[in-house]
Write a protein that holds these residues in place. Structure first.
Motif, PDB file in Angstrom:
ATOM      1  N   SER A 190       1.205  -1.478  -0.074  1.00  0.00           N
ATOM      2  CA  SER A 190       0.081  -0.534  -0.271  1.00  0.00           C
ATOM      3  C   SER A 190       1.082   1.062  -0.036  1.00  0.00           C
ATOM      4  CB  SER A 190      -0.977  -0.127   1.161  1.00  0.00           C
ATOM      5  OG  SER A 190      -1.689  -1.182   1.357  1.00  0.00           O
ATOM      6  N   VAL A 191       2.082   1.082   0.929  1.00  0.00           N
ATOM      7  CA  VAL A 191       2.912   2.242   0.818  1.00  0.00           C
ATOM      8  C   VAL A 191       3.426   2.807  -0.978  1.00  0.00           C
ATOM      9  CG1 VAL A 191       5.550   2.545   1.267  1.00  0.00           C
ATOM     10  CG2 VAL A 191       3.570   2.152   3.298  1.00  0.00           C
ATOM     11  N   ARG A 192       4.350   1.139  -0.614  1.00  0.00           N
ATOM     12  CA  ARG A 192       4.378   1.538  -2.562  1.00  0.00           C
ATOM     13  C   ARG A 192       3.447   1.866  -3.290  1.00  0.00           C
ATOM     14  NH1 ARG A 192       7.029  -3.311  -1.211  1.00  0.00           N
ATOM     15  NH2 ARG A 192       5.338  -4.670  -2.679  1.00  0.00           N
ATOM     16  N   TRP A 193       2.720   1.777  -3.632  1.00  0.00           N
ATOM     17  CA  TRP A 193       1.017   2.350  -4.958  1.00  0.00           C
ATOM     18  C   TRP A 193       0.997   3.740  -4.186  1.00  0.00           C
ATOM     19  CZ3 TRP A 193      -3.630   4.971  -3.841  1.00  0.00           C
ATOM     20  CH2 TRP A 193      -4.741   5.346  -4.784  1.00  0.00           C
ATOM     21  N   ALA A 194       1.022   4.560  -3.180  1.00  0.00           N
ATOM     22  CA  ALA A 194       1.010   5.856  -2.692  1.00  0.00           C
ATOM     23  C   ALA A 194       1.966   6.440  -3.306  1.00  0.00           C
ATOM     24  CB  ALA A 194       0.524   5.739  -1.028  1.00  0.00           C
ATOM     25  N   GLN A 195       2.818   5.728  -3.270  1.00  0.00           N
ATOM     26  CA  GLN A 195       3.988   6.252  -3.387  1.00  0.00           C
ATOM     27  C   GLN A 195       4.125   7.433  -5.130  1.00  0.00           C
ATOM     28  OE1 GLN A 195       7.221   4.071  -1.814  1.00  0.00           O
ATOM     29  NE2 GLN A 195       7.286   5.451   0.049  1.00  0.00           N
ATOM     30  N   GLU A 223      -8.011   2.970   1.869  1.00  0.00           N
ATOM     31  CA  GLU A 223      -9.595   1.914   0.832  1.00  0.00           C
ATOM     32  C   GLU A 223      -8.851   1.077  -0.064  1.00  0.00           C
ATOM     33  OE1 GLU A 223     -11.819   5.414  -0.383  1.00  0.00           O
ATOM     34  OE2 GLU A 223     -11.542   5.689   1.806  1.00  0.00           O
ATOM     35  N   ARG A 224      -8.193   1.307  -0.599  1.00  0.00           N
ATOM     36  CA  ARG A 224      -7.650  -0.048  -1.807  1.00  0.00           C
ATOM     37  C   ARG A 224      -7.614  -1.044  -1.456  1.00  0.00           C
ATOM     38  NH1 ARG A 224      -2.715  -1.482  -3.749  1.00  0.00           N
ATOM     39  NH2 ARG A 224      -2.310  -1.881  -6.295  1.00  0.00           N
ATOM     40  N   SER A 225      -6.406  -1.306  -0.736  1.00  0.00           N
ATOM     41  CA  SER A 225      -6.358  -2.532   0.711  1.00  0.00           C
ATOM     42  C   SER A 225      -7.262  -2.537   1.209  1.00  0.00           C
ATOM     43  CB  SER A 225      -5.271  -1.863   1.489  1.00  0.00           C
ATOM     44  OG  SER A 225      -5.175  -2.962   2.569  1.00  0.00           O
ATOM     45  N   ALA A 226      -7.895  -1.623   1.611  1.00  0.00           N
ATOM     46  CA  ALA A 226      -9.691  -2.774   2.713  1.00  0.00           C
ATOM     47  C   ALA A 226     -10.013  -3.254   1.688  1.00  0.00           C
ATOM     48  CB  ALA A 226     -10.741  -1.876   3.505  1.00  0.00           C
ATOM     49  N   ASP A 260     -14.020  -1.628   9.287  1.00  0.00           N
ATOM     50  CA  ASP A 260     -15.528  -1.439   8.824  1.00  0.00           C
ATOM     51  C   ASP A 260     -15.503  -1.260   6.677  1.00  0.00           C
ATOM     52  OD1 ASP A 260     -16.427  -0.928  11.721  1.00  0.00           O
ATOM     53  OD2 ASP A 260     -15.986   0.928  11.426  1.00  0.00           O
ATOM     54  N   LEU A 261     -14.604  -0.727   6.720  1.00  0.00           N
ATOM     55  CA  LEU A 261     -14.232  -1.142   4.689  1.00  0.00           C
ATOM     56  C   LEU A 261     -14.328  -2.416   4.782  1.00  0.00           C
ATOM     57  CD1 LEU A 261     -11.785   2.455   4.450  1.00  0.00           C
ATOM     58  CD2 LEU A 261     -13.591   2.391   4.072  1.00  0.00           C
ATOM     59  N   VAL A 262     -13.449  -3.082   4.974  1.00  0.00           N
ATOM     60  CA  VAL A 262     -13.667  -4.258   4.590  1.00  0.00           C
ATOM     61  C   VAL A 262     -14.794  -5.253   4.142  1.00  0.00           C
ATOM     62  CG1 VAL A 262     -12.413  -7.002   5.077  1.00  0.00           C
ATOM     63  CG2 VAL A 262     -10.871  -5.099   5.385  1.00  0.00           C
ATOM     64  N   GLY A 263     -15.510  -4.676   5.590  1.00  0.00           N
ATOM     65  CA  GLY A 263     -17.165  -5.715   6.122  1.00  0.00           C
ATOM     66  C   GLY A 263     -17.291  -4.707   4.795  1.00  0.00           C
ATOM     67  N   ALA A 264     -17.773  -3.654   4.529  1.00  0.00           N
ATOM     68  CA  ALA A 264     -18.570  -3.138   3.327  1.00  0.00           C
ATOM     69  C   ALA A 264     -18.257  -3.310   2.121  1.00  0.00           C
ATOM     70  CB  ALA A 264     -18.413  -1.495   3.876  1.00  0.00           C
ATOM     71  N   ALA A 265     -16.968  -3.956   1.722  1.00  0.00           N
ATOM     72  CA  ALA A 265     -16.339  -4.000   0.965  1.00  0.00           C
ATOM     73  C   ALA A 265     -16.642  -5.621   0.539  1.00  0.00           C
ATOM     74  CB  ALA A 265     -15.142  -4.081   0.344  1.00  0.00           C
ATOM     75  N   LEU A 266     -16.882  -6.556   1.535  1.00  0.00           N
ATOM     76  CA  LEU A 266     -17.207  -7.784   1.231  1.00  0.00           C
ATOM     77  C   LEU A 266     -18.940  -8.243   0.988  1.00  0.00           C
ATOM     78  CD1 LEU A 266     -17.155 -10.738   3.967  1.00  0.00           C
ATOM     79  CD2 LEU A 266     -18.971 -10.638   3.424  1.00  0.00           C
ATOM     80  N   ARG A 267     -19.225  -7.140   1.401  1.00  0.00           N
ATOM     81  CA  ARG A 267     -21.237  -7.153   1.551  1.00  0.00           C
ATOM     82  C   ARG A 267     -21.480  -6.864  -0.154  1.00  0.00           C
ATOM     83  NH1 ARG A 267     -20.639  -5.565   6.991  1.00  0.00           N
ATOM     84  NH2 ARG A 267     -20.579  -3.092   6.274  1.00  0.00           N
ATOM     85  N   GLU A 268     -20.888  -5.976  -0.570  1.00  0.00           N
ATOM     86  CA  GLU A 268     -20.834  -5.071  -1.242  1.00  0.00           C
ATOM     87  C   GLU A 268     -20.498  -6.453  -3.387  1.00  0.00           C
ATOM     88  OE1 GLU A 268     -19.039  -2.105  -4.484  1.00  0.00           O
ATOM     89  OE2 GLU A 268     -18.538  -1.739  -2.809  1.00  0.00           O
ATOM     90  N   TRP A 269     -19.300  -7.101  -3.045  1.00  0.00           N
ATOM     91  CA  TRP A 269     -18.487  -8.136  -3.676  1.00  0.00           C
ATOM     92  C   TRP A 269     -19.523  -9.300  -3.501  1.00  0.00           C
ATOM     93  CZ3 TRP A 269     -15.940  -6.484  -7.204  1.00  0.00           C
ATOM     94  CH2 TRP A 269     -15.377  -7.176  -7.951  1.00  0.00           C
ATOM     95  N   ALA A 270     -19.809  -9.595  -1.768  1.00  0.00           N
ATOM     96  CA  ALA A 270     -21.110 -11.265  -2.222  1.00  0.00           C
ATOM     97  C   ALA A 270     -21.928 -10.984  -2.893  1.00  0.00           C
ATOM     98  CB  ALA A 270     -20.979 -11.394  -1.215  1.00  0.00           C
ATOM     99  N   GLY A 271     -22.041 -12.535  -3.523  1.00  0.00           N
ATOM    100  CA  GLY A 271     -23.495 -12.540  -4.582  1.00  0.00           C
ATOM    101  C   GLY A 271     -24.798 -13.060  -3.597  1.00  0.00           C
TER     102      GLY A 271
END
Length: 302
Positions: A190-195, A223-226, A260-271
């Protein structure tokens, strides 16, 4: 009579040993560690194992019943051979860790045939969380570390899932697109991506500070990581019908709302509805999870 286990947690920077009682408490008197690192040799690791084991066992309480030793190690591991093949310690790949611990226990206690069990560290973390932590009482749970790397373990019906070779749970090696979860979501990644986006910081701590101060790139990296972790966990929950996922590790603390961000991504992505209902929570055991879980391997006959 108090039942006591020896617990060992071997990672890329240190080997940690402690005594754990039947209630999962870490006895502070015997806890000790030695450095490891990417340059450690088999002889160096053997010495470190002997030293931490002998130090811990020298503090066995009077009258306690020693029930054996549990080992959680950086993986991959070879459960059948009792050996390890850690990615981040190349010189000790193939090291017979279970035998080295058994020999050290025999030398310290005089026991003829002590119980010694090995799992990878993510599996130990998952066992601890399902026993005493955030996943206690869950029928199916996954525990995950997001730190320098990404890894975890699965517990189904109170039993840690090892798989054919003992390595089930390496979620960081799952792919999201062309890259693995670890290549996208771990702290250094994540640090490398931000750099690459022009951010000037150097560490995960810098990233946390910058994001809290309103830096848009730092926040985007978090947010990208989560989101990546959540997408992978959605797939895992769809496959395993997970009830609870417990998240720990240094990089999971990069923002107060990371879990919380991880949980939101799970709920959005799970079918599927059952996967969308999976609870994503923060670990209740913090950094002690892996070593408590190592002790649980013998205290709970896992």
């Amino acid at each position: 009579m108090t039942r006591i286990a020896l617990a060992i947690d071997l990672g890329g920077t240190k080997i940690d040993a402690a005594l754990i009682d039947a209630d999962g408490r870490v006895l502070a008197e015997g806890r000790n560690r030695r450095p490891t690192g990417p340059e450690i040799t088999p002889d160096g690791l053997h010495r470190a194992v002997t030293e931490v084991v002998s130090h811990a066992l020298a503090h066995l309480p009077d009258g306690a019943r020693f029930v054996g030793a549990g080992i959680g190690s950086a993986g991959p591991i070879d459960l059948q051979a009792g050996a390890i093949h850690p990615v981040n310690m190349p010189s000790v790949r193939g090291f017979a860790l279970l035998e080295a611990v058994r020999d050290a226990v025999i030398a310290s206690t005089g026991e003829f045939d002590p119980v010694v069990r090995l799992r990878h560290d993510g599996g130990c973390l998952a066992l601890a969380e399902s026993w005493l932590g955030a996943a206690a009482g869950a029928r199916a749970s996954l525990s995950l570390v997001v730190s320098t790397g990404v890894g975890g373990g699965v517990v189904l019906g109170g039993i840690p899932v090892g798989g054919a070779s003992g390595n089930a749970g390496h979620l960081g090696q799952m792919h999201v697109g062309e890259l693995t979860v670890e290549e996208i979501a771990a702290g250094p990644a994540s640090v490398r991506w931000a750099q690459l986006q022009g951010w000037q910081g150097e560490t995960g701590e810098d990233l946390a500070t910058a994001a809290a101060a309103g830096d848009r790139v730092a926040r985007a990296a978090i947010e990208r990581s989560a989101k990546t972790v959540g997408q992978a966990l959605a797939d895992a929950s769809s496959l395993l019908d997970l009830e609870v996922i417990a998240i720990s590790g240094g990089f999971s603390n990069v923002a107060d709302d990371y879990v919380d961000l991880v949980g939101a991504a799970l709920r959005e992505w799970a079918g599927l509805p059952y996967a969308q209902r999976t609870r994503v929570v923060r670990s209740a055991l913090g950094g002690d999870g892996p070593i408590i879980g190592a002790g649980a391997l013998v205290l709970r006959d896992a």
